[in-house]
Design a protein around this motif. Structure first.
Motif, short mmCIF file in Angstrom:
data_model
loop_
_atom_site.label_atom_id
_atom_site.label_comp_id
_atom_site.label_asym_id
_atom_site.label_seq_id
_atom_site.Cartn_x
_atom_site.Cartn_y
_atom_site.Cartn_z
N ALA A 57 0.83 -1.21 0.00
CA ALA A 57 0.00 0.00 0.00
C ALA A 57 0.87 1.26 0.00
O ALA A 57 0.36 2.36 -0.20
CB ALA A 57 -0.92 0.01 1.22
N ASP A 58 2.17 1.11 0.20
CA ASP A 58 3.10 2.23 0.21
C ASP A 58 3.15 2.84 -1.20
O ASP A 58 3.39 2.14 -2.17
CB ASP A 58 4.47 1.74 0.63
N PRO A 59 2.95 4.14 -1.33
CA PRO A 59 2.97 4.76 -2.66
C PRO A 59 4.32 4.64 -3.37
O PRO A 59 4.38 4.68 -4.59
CB PRO A 59 2.62 6.22 -2.40
N ARG A 60 5.41 4.47 -2.61
CA ARG A 60 6.71 4.32 -3.25
C ARG A 60 6.84 2.99 -3.99
O ARG A 60 7.65 2.84 -4.88
CB ARG A 60 7.82 4.44 -2.20
N LEU A 61 6.02 2.02 -3.62
CA LEU A 61 6.05 0.72 -4.29
C LEU A 61 4.95 0.57 -5.34
O LEU A 61 4.84 -0.47 -5.98
CB LEU A 61 5.91 -0.41 -3.26
#
Length: 96
Positions: A57-61
């Protein structure tokens, strides 16, 4: 086990057999009672699959399209002491 206080520590949950140290009782694990804790499950639950982990859910991923090979297009597997590098089954199945 009877469900009363631990006979080794007298219900304190402490082991004071070593001078100068207060340890957790080895019989009751510091609970002070000789019965096992009520919330212990007999079989551990299996963790969720890696690709369902909350880290995705991390936007960096968010830019990673394949969670199996992390956009490397190949996966490695060790069987019988032999390392095999194969095409990613998720990427080759979709034709990306």
């Amino acid at each position: 086990m009877s469900g009363g206080s631990c006979p080794d520590c007298g219900g304190s949950g402490e082991d004071r057999t070593l001078p100068g140290y207060v340890l957790r009782c080895g019989r009751c694990s510091g609970r002070g009672t000789d019965q096992p804790p009520g919330n212990v499950t007999t079989t551990p639950t299996e963790p969720p699959p890696v690709w369902e982990d909350r880290c995705w859910a991390d936007p960096r991923l968010a830019g990673i399209s394949c969670r199996i090979c992390l956009d490397q297009r190949s996966v490695a597997n060790v069987r019988g002491g032999v390392l095999a590098t194969l095409p990613c089954p998720a990427c080759t199945a979709t034709g990306d």
